[in-house]
Structures are given as C-alpha cells and as structure tokens.
Design an enzyme around this catalytic site. Structure first.
Site, short mmCIF file in Angstrom:
data_model
loop_
_atom_site.label_atom_id
_atom_site.label_comp_id
_atom_site.label_asym_id
_atom_site.label_seq_id
_atom_site.Cartn_x
_atom_site.Cartn_y
_atom_site.Cartn_z
N PRO A 1 -3.10 6.57 17.36
CG PRO A 1 -5.36 5.62 17.19
CD PRO A 1 -4.06 7.04 17.63
CE1 TYR B 1 0.32 8.40 6.95
CE2 TYR B 1 0.94 6.84 4.66
CZ TYR B 1 -0.02 7.65 6.11
OH TYR B 1 -1.02 6.50 5.89
CG HIS C 1 -2.21 1.33 0.85
ND1 HIS C 1 -1.35 2.44 1.55
CD2 HIS C 1 -3.18 1.24 1.08
CE1 HIS C 1 -2.81 3.20 1.49
NE2 HIS C 1 -3.50 2.41 0.97
CE1 TYR D 1 -4.51 8.63 7.99
CE2 TYR D 1 -3.80 9.49 6.28
CZ TYR D 1 -3.81 8.92 6.71
OH TYR D 1 -2.97 8.15 7.88
CE LYS E 1 6.22 7.04 11.93
NZ LYS E 1 5.78 6.65 10.00
#
Ligand code: APR
Length: 388
Positions: free
Chosen positions: A290, A385, A68, A198, A294
């Site tokens: 979250p 990220y 992904h 998002y 991580k």
C-alpha cells in the site's frame, strides 16, 4: 458469467457487464454490512475517476470526495512539500473511502436489477480449462452449491478461491516480501495536515493519510510479528508525534483508534491473468504494497479492460480482447509494482541485520535528496504517483 468477490474489481466489472445486457451473478463470501463498512484504501487516481465517470459510477465520489494533491516528507534534513498537481502530468487524487465507493457500486448494481449472492463463498473453480467451467460454493448455513458459467472472473482478492484453484503449472507467481511491517491505524480524529504525510525516522516510518473530515489513517512501521493490539493508544500517539516530529512541525490531532491491523509489505504478480475460462483482476491478479496506494486503482482499470474484452466476445463474437487481456494488463501492473517498490525504498531504512544496511540507507537518503532538489525527479514522481 460468474464474478467472485464484491470489492472494487468485482463490482465495477458487474456494473459494466450488466449495463451491456450480459447476464452475470456476483458471489460474495461476506455479508452486505461487512462489505460496505470494511475500511481500506481511499486515494483514487485521476484515471480511476475518469473510468468511473465514463460509466456513470462517480456520483457519490463527485459529491462527497475531495481532491488532493500534496505530499509532505519529513526527515532528519527537515521537511518539504510536493504539490503534484503542478508537476508531471498535473493530475490529482480524489480522496474517497473505499467502503463508500463499494457501497455506491453495490447500490447502483442492485438498483439496475443486478444479482449478488452474499454469504456465498466460492470454494473452487472446476474445469476452468475445459468446456463447462463451474464454481463450487458454500453458503452461510453450510449448504454446498454449484454455479455453472461460460466465464468466471476471479475478483476475490488475495485469499480467494480463484488463486487457490489455479494449478501450479498454469501460472507463474513473482513474489517479493519487502521485510517491512506497518501497524495500520484508523483514528477518529480530523487530519492533522492538509497533505499526505510521510515521515522517515531512525525509529521507522510513520504515515498520515486523510480519509474524511473526522477520520484519519496512520501507519507506523513496527517489528515483523508485532501483535496489532500490543501498542497502547498512548504509545501509538507518542510514537506518531516523535516520528512525525510534532515538536518541530506542530501537534497531531489525537482521537480514539477505532481500527488497527498489521500490514506485512508484500507484492506479487501472477502471469498470465487467464487460465482457460478463468480471468483474474484486482488483488487476485497482483498484490501491491500500500506504499503508493495503487491497489484499488489497478483493480478498477483491470475491471474496465476485462468488461470490454468480455463484451467483445459475448456480444460481438470477437474473442481477441479476451486473448489479449493478460498482455494488456501486465505492463500496467509491473509499472505500478516498480513505482511501489521505489516508494518502499524511499520511505524505509533497510530492514534486517545485513552488512549492507548502511549502504542501502545511504541510497535511501540520496533518493530523498533527489526528490527534494531535482525538478525532473519531482515531475517523474508526480507522473508515477498519481498515474496508473
Ligand atoms: N468467495 C467469494 N468471495 C470472496 C472469496 C471467496 N472465496 N474470497 C474473498 N472474497 C471477497 C472478499 O470478501 C471481498 O469482498 O472478494 C472481495 C475481494 O475484494 P478486495 O479484497 O477489495 O479486492 P479487489 O476488488 O481486487 O480490490 C483491490 O482495493 O483497498 C484495495 O488493497 C486493496 O488492493 C486492494 C484493492
């Protein structure tokens, strides 16, 4: 060696120690079914996959996980996508539900002859700074017991016995309540986007994260104190449609909500990660919101570092790795904390009634604009990220 907790941290550590011939036992409060079905994270960073590859623990995720590499941001100013496999270090995630990873690690450990005691709750770690540390336990039928060990690994998460047993004087806890709450949802519905979604909306944040071809995780920002069951399924889907701007960008694929829970975004770091014979790893060492996925990645990284340090000490008689364990982990933990904190600022308007809310909301919009328009900002984002 006693390891508390059969999550990603405890099970990676257990597998690595067992392979190196170090006698260890895992004590786990829950039963096996619960451990193997508890849905949690699902985004594994490239470095996490490399660690699991290195130790022969990646067969399942290599077969059933999928790669992904795209995020889609939706705001009042429109939407934009970042393909982070072409930015920063060019790395990508592997999506693999955490309960599947835990099941693989457990199966591998047991097949190799590893020992786990399920339904055995650690109550306290005693004499961690003395010569003979031990763990007092309670089993499902209420029977007390005691395990003695040279070292104890506290991999028992945020509410575990390791944290509870640390004297206040032994560690410093850095804590942040981000004052943001999410309703975390697991929907029996295929993903609606081929990206992590998002959405920043005046009604609050909404998030979309693929898990499998049939299951998707969604998040909806809600008021602090909202009971998890207070929103009907219809209201949840309507609110997700609204915040994800389904009218403009296409409908979400609806399905039954099979799990829901409240997540208050909180972070903390304990320093140091060692108290005598007790070592902390994973959520027991630091809690991370979250927002940037991580937690499980840090847990695996720390487990590998701790396994190496324990091996150096127990097999080769060299304690320097154990002495340096905390100092090796903490910069990585703080780096992840810093990025996760930045993500919270990117994805949420400022909470609370403070006078500076409009100002902070202005900063949030500016942060999003920079990410949309600046290549160097995108490279920075990609590197942080997907890295740990
Ligand atoms: N005694 C024994 N076991 C315990 C005790 C106890 N007192 N308390 C908790 N446990 C067990 C839990 O049942 C759980 O199986 O410890 C395990 C801890 O596992 P996780 O919470 O998954 O923690 P960790 O291995 O550190 O993984 C970290 O994965 O999904 C992410 O957000 C999650 O960041 C977390 C991460």
């Amino acid at each position: 060696m006693v390891i508390l907790g059969a999550g990603p941290a405890g099970l990676v550590l257990a597998n690595l120690l067992h392979t190196r011939g170090i006698d260890c036992v895992v004590l786990e409060r829950a039963d096996r079914h619960h451990v193997q079905t508890r849905a949690r994270a699902g985004f594994l960073a490239a470095n996490t996959v490399r660690i699991l590859d290195r130790h022969g623990l990646s067969d399942g995720l290599r077969r059933r996980g999928h790669t992904h590499h795209t995020c889609e941001f939706r705001t009042d100013d429109g939407r934009f996508r970042l393909d982070y496999s072409g930015l920063g270090d060019g790395e990508q995630h592997t999506v693999y539900p955490q309960q599947d990873l835990v099941t693989d690690l457990l199966t591998h450990f047991l097949a190799a002859g590893g020992r786990i005691r399920f339904e055995t709750e650690a109550v306290a770690i005693l004499d961690a700074d003395g010569d003979g540390p031990s763990v007092s336990v309670r089993t499902a039928d209420g029977r007390p017991g005691r395990w003695r060990a040279r070292y104890v690994a506290g991999c028992d998460g945020r509410h575990g016995a390791a944290r509870r047993s640390l004297p206040d004087t032994a560690v410093r806890r850095y804590h942040r309540d981000h004052r943001v709450t999410w309703l975390g949802l697991l929907a029996e519905a295929p993903p609606s986007l081929d990206a992590v979604g998002y959405a920043v909306h005046e009604r609050g944040f909404a998030g979309h994260m693929a898990r499998t071809a049939e299951v998707t995780r969604y998040y909806l920002q809600c008021e602090r104190g909202t009971p998890a069951d207070s929103w009907s399924e219809a209201r949840i889907w309507d609110e997700l449609d609204l915040r994800m701007r389904a009218k403009e960008y296409g409908p979400l694929r609806r399905g039954r909500i099979v799990q829901r829970g409240i997540v208050d975004l909180e972070s903390d770091v304990l320093e140091p990660l060692r108290h005598g014979a007790l070592f902390l790893a994973g959520d027991a060492a630091s809690l991370i919101s979250p927002s940037a996925a991580k937690g499980a990645n840090l847990a695996v990284l720390e487990a590998e570092l701790l396994a190496q340090a324990l091996t150096d000490d127990l097999v080769h008689g060299d304690p320097t790795g154990l002495d340096g364990y905390s100092a090796r982990c903490l910069p990585r933990i703080w780096r992840a904390q810093e990025f996760s904190h930045w993500m919270i600022g990117l994805l949420h308007g400022s909470p609370g009634p403070d006078d500076d809310v409009p100002y902070l909301n202005g900063l949030q919009r500016s942060r999003m604009t920079a990410l949309r328009t600046s290549r160097s900002q995108q490279d920075w984002f990609a590197e942080r990220y997907v890295g740990v």
